[in-house]
Motif scaffolding. Structure first.
Motif, PDB file in Angstrom:
ATOM      1  N   ALA A 118      48.502  88.113  40.138  1.00 30.56           N
ATOM      2  CA  ALA A 118      47.595  87.589  39.114  1.00 30.56           C
ATOM      3  C   ALA A 118      47.418  88.590  37.976  1.00 30.56           C
ATOM      4  O   ALA A 118      47.380  88.210  36.795  1.00 30.56           O
ATOM      5  CB  ALA A 118      46.242  87.242  39.731  1.00 30.56           C
ATOM      6  N   GLU A 119      47.337  89.875  38.302  1.00 35.48           N
ATOM      7  CA  GLU A 119      47.215  90.904  37.268  1.00 35.48           C
ATOM      8  C   GLU A 119      48.466  90.964  36.401  1.00 35.48           C
ATOM      9  O   GLU A 119      48.379  91.101  35.180  1.00 35.48           O
ATOM     10  CB  GLU A 119      46.954  92.268  37.907  1.00 35.48           C
ATOM     11  CG  GLU A 119      45.578  92.402  38.526  1.00 35.48           C
ATOM     12  CD  GLU A 119      45.412  93.701  39.310  1.00 35.48           C
ATOM     13  OE1 GLU A 119      46.328  94.542  39.290  1.00 35.48           O
ATOM     14  OE2 GLU A 119      44.353  93.871  39.944  1.00 35.48           O
ATOM     15  N   GLU A 160      50.530  88.457  35.844  1.00 36.84           N
ATOM     16  CA  GLU A 160      50.517  87.243  35.030  1.00 36.84           C
ATOM     17  C   GLU A 160      49.577  87.388  33.837  1.00 36.84           C
ATOM     18  O   GLU A 160      49.916  87.000  32.720  1.00 36.84           O
ATOM     19  CB  GLU A 160      50.116  86.042  35.875  1.00 36.84           C
ATOM     20  CG  GLU A 160      51.175  85.620  36.869  1.00 36.84           C
ATOM     21  CD  GLU A 160      50.713  84.504  37.798  1.00 36.84           C
ATOM     22  OE1 GLU A 160      49.506  84.154  37.757  1.00 36.84           O
ATOM     23  OE2 GLU A 160      51.531  84.004  38.564  1.00 36.84           O
ATOM     24  N   GLN A 161      48.395  87.947  34.063  1.00 39.46           N
ATOM     25  CA  GLN A 161      47.440  88.139  32.966  1.00 39.46           C
ATOM     26  C   GLN A 161      47.985  89.101  31.923  1.00 39.46           C
ATOM     27  O   GLN A 161      47.842  88.872  30.714  1.00 39.46           O
ATOM     28  CB  GLN A 161      46.106  88.646  33.507  1.00 39.46           C
ATOM     29  CG  GLN A 161      45.329  87.603  34.274  1.00 39.46           C
ATOM     30  CD  GLN A 161      44.078  88.171  34.922  1.00 39.46           C
ATOM     31  OE1 GLN A 161      43.848  89.371  34.897  1.00 39.46           O
ATOM     32  NE2 GLN A 161      43.279  87.295  35.517  1.00 39.46           N
ATOM     33  N   GLU A 206      50.582  87.273  29.870  1.00 40.18           N
ATOM     34  CA  GLU A 206      49.960  86.341  28.926  1.00 40.18           C
ATOM     35  C   GLU A 206      49.398  87.070  27.715  1.00 40.18           C
ATOM     36  O   GLU A 206      49.456  86.559  26.596  1.00 40.18           O
ATOM     37  CB  GLU A 206      48.863  85.546  29.623  1.00 40.18           C
ATOM     38  CG  GLU A 206      49.400  84.508  30.585  1.00 40.18           C
ATOM     39  CD  GLU A 206      48.301  83.812  31.373  1.00 40.18           C
ATOM     40  OE1 GLU A 206      47.110  84.142  31.191  1.00 40.18           O
ATOM     41  OE2 GLU A 206      48.635  82.947  32.188  1.00 40.18           O
ATOM     42  N   GLN A 207      48.872  88.257  27.912  1.00 44.96           N
ATOM     43  CA  GLN A 207      48.320  89.015  26.797  1.00 44.96           C
ATOM     44  C   GLN A 207      49.416  89.635  25.935  1.00 44.96           C
ATOM     45  O   GLN A 207      49.311  89.652  24.713  1.00 44.96           O
ATOM     46  CB  GLN A 207      47.385  90.112  27.311  1.00 44.96           C
ATOM     47  CG  GLN A 207      46.105  89.568  27.907  1.00 44.96           C
ATOM     48  CD  GLN A 207      45.246  90.664  28.527  1.00 44.96           C
ATOM     49  OE1 GLN A 207      45.645  91.812  28.581  1.00 44.96           O
ATOM     50  NE2 GLN A 207      44.071  90.284  28.997  1.00 44.96           N
TER      51      GLN A 207
END
Length: 82
Positions: free
Chosen positions: A16-17, A19-20, A23-24
Protein backbone atom coordinates in the motif's frame (compact mmCIF):
# COMPACT_ATOMS: atom_id res chain seq x y z
CA UNK A 1 -0.55 -24.01 -12.62
CA UNK A 2 -0.82 -20.86 -10.52
CA UNK A 3 -0.44 -21.05 -6.77
CA UNK A 4 -2.00 -18.13 -4.94
CA UNK A 5 -0.52 -17.08 -1.64
CA UNK A 6 -2.02 -14.43 0.56
CA UNK A 7 0.12 -11.58 1.80
CA UNK A 8 0.84 -10.96 5.46
CA UNK A 9 -0.37 -7.76 7.08
CA UNK A 10 3.12 -6.27 6.91
CA UNK A 11 3.44 -7.15 3.21
CA UNK A 12 0.03 -5.59 2.45
CA UNK A 13 1.04 -2.43 4.32
CA UNK A 14 4.34 -2.20 2.38
CA UNK A 15 2.50 -2.73 -0.90
CA UNK A 16 0.00 0.00 0.00
CA UNK A 17 2.87 2.39 0.76
CA UNK A 18 4.48 1.61 -2.60
CA UNK A 19 1.16 2.21 -4.37
CA UNK A 20 0.68 5.56 -2.61
CA UNK A 21 4.21 6.65 -3.48
CA UNK A 22 3.63 5.71 -7.13
CA UNK A 23 0.35 7.65 -7.23
CA UNK A 24 2.10 10.73 -5.89
CA UNK A 25 5.19 10.47 -8.11
CA UNK A 26 3.62 9.38 -11.40
CA UNK A 27 -0.20 9.46 -11.45
CA UNK A 28 -0.33 8.47 -15.14
CA UNK A 29 1.71 5.31 -14.55
CA UNK A 30 -0.37 4.50 -11.48
CA UNK A 31 -3.52 4.81 -13.62
CA UNK A 32 -2.05 2.48 -16.25
CA UNK A 33 -1.02 -0.10 -13.66
CA UNK A 34 -4.52 0.05 -12.17
CA UNK A 35 -6.03 -0.50 -15.65
CA UNK A 36 -3.77 -3.52 -16.24
CA UNK A 37 -4.68 -4.97 -12.83
CA UNK A 38 -8.35 -4.38 -13.59
CA UNK A 39 -8.15 -6.28 -16.90
CA UNK A 40 -6.12 -9.13 -15.41
CA UNK A 41 -8.67 -9.54 -12.63
CA UNK A 42 -11.37 -10.20 -15.24
CA UNK A 43 -12.69 -6.67 -15.69
CA UNK A 44 -12.62 -4.53 -18.78
CA UNK A 45 -10.97 -1.20 -19.46
CA UNK A 46 -12.68 1.72 -17.72
CA UNK A 47 -14.70 3.88 -20.12
CA UNK A 48 -12.33 6.87 -19.99
CA UNK A 49 -9.33 4.70 -20.78
CA UNK A 50 -11.20 2.90 -23.56
CA UNK A 51 -12.24 6.17 -25.19
CA UNK A 52 -8.67 7.47 -25.16
CA UNK A 53 -7.39 4.17 -26.56
CA UNK A 54 -10.00 4.27 -29.32
CA UNK A 55 -8.97 7.80 -30.34
CA UNK A 56 -5.30 6.78 -30.31
CA UNK A 57 -5.96 3.76 -32.54
CA UNK A 58 -8.13 5.71 -35.00
CA UNK A 59 -5.54 8.47 -35.24
CA UNK A 60 -2.77 6.01 -36.03
CA UNK A 61 -4.87 4.05 -38.52
CA UNK A 62 -5.77 7.24 -40.42
CA UNK A 63 -2.14 8.36 -40.37
CA UNK A 64 -1.00 5.04 -41.84
CA UNK A 65 -3.72 5.08 -44.50
CA UNK A 66 -2.87 8.68 -45.44
CA UNK A 67 0.84 7.86 -45.74
CA UNK A 68 0.05 4.78 -47.84
CA UNK A 69 -2.17 6.82 -50.19
CA UNK A 70 0.49 9.53 -50.48
CA UNK A 71 3.16 6.91 -51.26
CA UNK A 72 0.99 5.36 -53.98
CA UNK A 73 0.28 8.80 -55.45
CA UNK A 74 3.97 9.71 -55.50
CA UNK A 75 4.90 6.39 -57.11
CA UNK A 76 2.20 6.91 -59.74
CA UNK A 77 3.49 10.43 -60.48
CA UNK A 78 7.07 9.10 -60.70
CA UNK A 79 5.99 6.54 -63.32
CA UNK A 80 4.07 9.16 -65.33
CA UNK A 81 6.95 11.65 -65.36
CA UNK A 82 9.68 9.19 -66.32
Amino acid sequence: MVIAMSLSGKERRILAEIEQALEQEDPEMARRVAAINWVESGGEFPQAYGARLRVWVLTHVWTILTLAALTILLLFLAVLTS
